[in-house]
Scaffold this active site. Structure first.
Site, PDB file in Angstrom:
ATOM      1  N   TYR A  10      47.958   7.842 -12.254  1.00 59.80           N
ATOM      2  CA  TYR A  10      47.405   7.264 -11.028  1.00 59.80           C
ATOM      3  C   TYR A  10      48.478   7.087  -9.952  1.00 59.80           C
ATOM      4  O   TYR A  10      48.302   6.325  -9.010  1.00 59.80           O
ATOM      5  CB  TYR A  10      46.734   5.912 -11.312  1.00 59.80           C
ATOM      6  CG  TYR A  10      45.520   5.962 -12.215  1.00 59.80           C
ATOM      7  CD1 TYR A  10      45.279   7.038 -13.053  1.00 59.80           C
ATOM      8  CD2 TYR A  10      44.612   4.920 -12.222  1.00 59.80           C
ATOM      9  CE1 TYR A  10      44.172   7.082 -13.890  1.00 59.80           C
ATOM     10  CE2 TYR A  10      43.499   4.950 -13.053  1.00 59.80           C
ATOM     11  CZ  TYR A  10      43.288   6.031 -13.884  1.00 59.80           C
ATOM     12  OH  TYR A  10      42.194   6.060 -14.710  1.00 59.80           O
ATOM     13  N   ASP A  24      44.596   8.030 -29.305  1.00 58.35           N
ATOM     14  CA  ASP A  24      43.325   8.408 -29.947  1.00 58.35           C
ATOM     15  C   ASP A  24      43.067   7.552 -31.199  1.00 58.35           C
ATOM     16  O   ASP A  24      41.957   7.043 -31.410  1.00 58.35           O
ATOM     17  CB  ASP A  24      43.249   9.909 -30.268  1.00 58.35           C
ATOM     18  CG  ASP A  24      44.591  10.535 -30.601  1.00 58.35           C
ATOM     19  OD1 ASP A  24      45.614   9.832 -30.527  1.00 58.35           O
ATOM     20  OD2 ASP A  24      44.621  11.724 -30.962  1.00 58.35           O
TER      21      ASP A  24
END
Ligand code: NAD
Length: 333
Positions: free
Chosen positions: A123, A204
């Site tokens: 970002y 994950d």
């Protein structure tokens, strides 16, 4: 008496902010509000999304409480929330996720606090678009300095709040360089906090562990994109975005906010659940070290949430925003 900037925001913003104002008044919290605004309503009235008077007010008061803001879709405006975070270098995004007795959710034993780095990673805004090749790059820049300061904030929080463990979340097996910088920074910072355990998880696996056994996590710290996703996942574990608080914190300035949106579908109907903004206001009280006021309001809020009948429709009750607010006020000691 401390002065705090108050941003009502759009949609349900004014209704849920009113709830905080009434509760704080009833609890005699020594805070006076300086009301400013940002977002769609302000834009329609003044042509500005973030008025200079708001920026001046935050710079002067150092602390703000913000309702949800609508960023107009047309006109190519950048998200106001992102702009405010960048403007004041609010590099810590703090999201406590804790189960509430009486509130239906998938788990009843979650008590974790997530720190998301707010200014770097995917970002950073570093994007290159090649229209001819129909190709784009987004650069996930991570710095040692940026990693150290967010990880330090997580350990400091753990130390101040008697937390036992900090988990670093990353993807260093694939994203070798940025993962290594973040992990190395974590291990370096951890050396200064011998009483707090440190471990790490690949993102994950972290997602799977969170939905299987969330009680194993205490304080969690991660980079921007992973943090964005994990913070909503964490909210989902404890009943959804209507219940969780949030804060964007820098070294000098902090903005506390509900993390849900402006809910235009229910705006003005006395239906909004103000719990998320009340809890964000409670974080603000902790930040200002007004802990007795925090505890009194928190106890009244928890007791109200424990009784479904006293809650708003999203929690299975029949109270409107104002009745829910009064139910909390009645329980203030
Ligand atoms: P939303 O969070 O506003 O609404 C999603 C759903 O949740 C709606 O059905 C809404 O009624 C419900 N909901 C949200 N908050 C609630 C509450 N406190 N009580 C009861 N129900 C609640 O998300 P959206 O519809 O995707 O976005 C609407 C607007 O909000 C957009 O303009 C978006 O840009 C903005 N937004 C702002 C913020 C922020 O300021 N932090 C965050 C997200 C979205």
């Amino acid at each position: 008496m401390r002065t705090v900037t108050l941003i009502q925001g759009d949609g349900i913003g004014p209704e849920i902010i009113d709830s905080v104002k009434e509760i704080f008044k009833a609890a005699k919290v020594p805070i006076q509000w300086e009301e400013e605004n940002a977002g769609q309503t302000t834009y329609e009235a003044s042509g500005e999304l973030i008025p200079q008077s708001l920026v001046d007010s935050i710079n002067a008061n150092k602390v703000a409480l913000k309702g949800p803001i609508t960023t107009p879709v047309k006109g190519g405006f950048r998200s106001i929330n992102v702009q405010l975070r960048q403007m004041f270098d609010l590099y810590q995004n703090l999201r406590p996720c804790k189960s509430t007795p009486g509130v239906n959710s998938r788990f009843d034993n979650v008590d974790l606090v997530l720190f998301r780095e707010n200014t770097e990673g995917l970002y950073s805004g570093l994007e290159i678009y090649d229209a001819r090749l129909e190709m784009a790059d987004s650069i996930a820049r991570i710095t040692k300095e940026g990693s150290v300061r967010i990880i330090k904030a997580a350990f400091e929080y753990a130390r101040r709040n008697g937390r036992k463990k900090v988990t670093l979340v990353h993807k260093a097996n694939i994203l070798k360089h940025i993962g290594k910088i973040f992990l190395d920074a974590g291990m370096e910072v951890a050396e200064d906090y011998p009483g707090i355990a440190v471990d790490d998880k690949i993102i994950d696996n972290m997602c799977m562990q969170l939905v299987i056994k969330p009680e194993q996590f205490d304080v969690v710290v991660t980079t921007n994109l992973f943090g964005d996703i994990l913070s909503d996942l964490g909210a989902g574990l404890v009943g959804g975005l209507g219940l969780v608080s949030g804060a964007n914190i820098g070294d000098e300035i902090a903005i506390f906010e509900a993390v849900h949106g402006s809910a235009p579908d229910i705006a003005g109907k006395n239906m909004a659940n103000p719990t998320a903004i009340i809890r964000s206001a409670l974080l603000l009280l902790n930040y200002l070290e007004l802990n007795d006021y925090h505890d009194a309001i928190n106890t009244a809020l928890q007791a109200t949430l424990a009784n479904k009948d006293e809650c708003t429709a999203d929690l299975g009750g029949s109270a409107g925003t104002s009745e829910f607010t009064q139910n909390i006020i009645k329980k203030l000691k």
